[in-house]
Design an enzyme around this catalytic site. Structure first.
Site, PDB file in Angstrom:
ATOM      1  N   HIS A  60       0.823  -1.213   0.000  1.00 25.00           N
ATOM      2  CA  HIS A  60       0.000   0.000   0.000  1.00 25.00           C
ATOM      3  C   HIS A  60       0.861   1.269   0.000  1.00 25.00           C
ATOM      4  O   HIS A  60       0.359   2.354  -0.244  1.00 25.00           O
ATOM      5  CB  HIS A  60      -0.896  -0.003   1.248  1.00 25.00           C
ATOM      6  CG  HIS A  60      -2.319   0.395   0.999  1.00 25.00           C
ATOM      7  ND1 HIS A  60      -2.881   0.502  -0.250  1.00 25.00           N
ATOM      8  CD2 HIS A  60      -3.315   0.716   1.866  1.00 25.00           C
ATOM      9  CE1 HIS A  60      -4.149   0.873  -0.136  1.00 25.00           C
ATOM     10  NE2 HIS A  60      -4.438   1.014   1.131  1.00 25.00           N
TER      11      HIS A  60
ATOM     12  N   ASN B 168      -6.747   6.436   4.222  1.00 25.06           N
ATOM     13  CA  ASN B 168      -8.167   6.785   4.070  1.00 25.06           C
ATOM     14  C   ASN B 168      -8.476   8.260   4.280  1.00 25.06           C
ATOM     15  O   ASN B 168      -9.586   8.697   4.025  1.00 25.06           O
ATOM     16  CB  ASN B 168      -9.023   5.946   5.034  1.00 25.06           C
ATOM     17  CG  ASN B 168      -8.896   4.465   4.754  1.00 25.06           C
ATOM     18  OD1 ASN B 168      -8.198   4.047   3.832  1.00 25.06           O
ATOM     19  ND2 ASN B 168      -9.560   3.657   5.551  1.00 25.06           N
TER      20      ASN B 168
ATOM     21  N   ASP C  35      -0.631   2.712  -5.270  1.00 26.87           N
ATOM     22  CA  ASP C  35      -0.626   1.287  -5.591  1.00 26.87           C
ATOM     23  C   ASP C  35      -1.887   0.954  -6.392  1.00 26.87           C
ATOM     24  O   ASP C  35      -2.942   1.537  -6.157  1.00 26.87           O
ATOM     25  CB  ASP C  35      -0.578   0.454  -4.302  1.00 26.87           C
ATOM     26  CG  ASP C  35      -1.723   0.778  -3.347  1.00 26.87           C
ATOM     27  OD1 ASP C  35      -1.916   1.970  -3.025  1.00 26.87           O
ATOM     28  OD2 ASP C  35      -2.429  -0.150  -2.916  1.00 26.87           O
TER      29      ASP C  35
ATOM     30  N   ASN D 140      -9.190   3.663  -1.378  1.00 29.20           N
ATOM     31  CA  ASN D 140      -9.640   4.631  -0.370  1.00 29.20           C
ATOM     32  C   ASN D 140      -8.839   5.930  -0.364  1.00 29.20           C
ATOM     33  O   ASN D 140      -9.380   6.991  -0.057  1.00 29.20           O
ATOM     34  CB  ASN D 140      -9.634   3.992   1.020  1.00 29.20           C
ATOM     35  CG  ASN D 140     -10.750   2.968   1.156  1.00 29.20           C
ATOM     36  OD1 ASN D 140     -11.778   3.076   0.494  1.00 29.20           O
ATOM     37  ND2 ASN D 140     -10.542   1.967   1.990  1.00 29.20           N
TER      38      ASN D 140
END
Length: 191
Positions: free
Chosen positions: A21, A69, A94, A115
């Protein structure tokens, strides 16, 4: 339009730095390294910021400290402060829908379930910003995605991600200068 801000998406802290991530952070680190720049914490932007000169143009690099997020809050704060339009921003992230070793440049679009992108679109009130998508492959099952992105790639996957970042770094001058068509052509056409 020239790019004035390159944002790497990721999660802050040692526990996350090796995760799939965080390839957006890795890219910004590689870019900063290439131009001998050092990030420093900027609380007013909730992130780590540095400035580099690419092809004679001043570009800020940002790694939000807000967790994935909530990335948009950090991006919006910096963009507002420096009066940047969304089209002057490149977000590096990513991408599950691309294989390892693949880097794709994209002008606007949806969030595709990401997100960090979802929050950025919401915070900027537009989808009109550039994205550099770095492939991390897909675990195969939707239910495994959350766990998958929060783990480190294996050695061979990591090598392929690094190759994709190298490919992307080779076109970053064109991207920054606003010659995105040329950058896309070179990045998306493999020998």
């Amino acid at each position: 339009m020239a790019i004035k801000l390159i944002v790497g998406l990721g999660n802050p802290g040692k526990d996350y730095q090796s995760h799939r991530h965080n390839v957006g952070f890795w890219f910004c680190d590689a870019l900063a390294n290439l131009y001998s720049a050092t990030f420093k914490k900027e609380s007013k932007f909730s992130g780590d910021v540095t400035q580099v000169t690419i092809s004679g143009l001043s570009v800020r690099l940002l790694k939000p400290n807000t967790f994935m997020n909530r990335s948009g809050r950090s991006i919006q704060a910096l963009a507002k402060f420096y009066q940047l339009d969304a089209v002057e921003i490149l977000v590096v992230h990513d991408e599950l829908d691309l294989d390892f070793g693949t880097a794709k440049l994209k002008a606007e679009g949806g969030h595709g379930g990401h997100n960090g992108l979802r929050d950025t679109i919401k915070a900027l009130s537009t989808k009109s910003f550039y994205r550099l998508r770095l492939g991390i492959g897909h675990p195969g099952d939707k239910s495994q995605v959350a766990d998958y992105v929060l783990h480190a790639p294996n050695k061979s996957e990591l090598t392929q991600i690094q190759n994709a970042m190298t490919d992307a770094l080779q076109v970053i001058d064109d991207v920054v200068k606003g010659d995105t068509d040329k950058a896309m052509k070179n990045l998306h056409t493999k020998d």
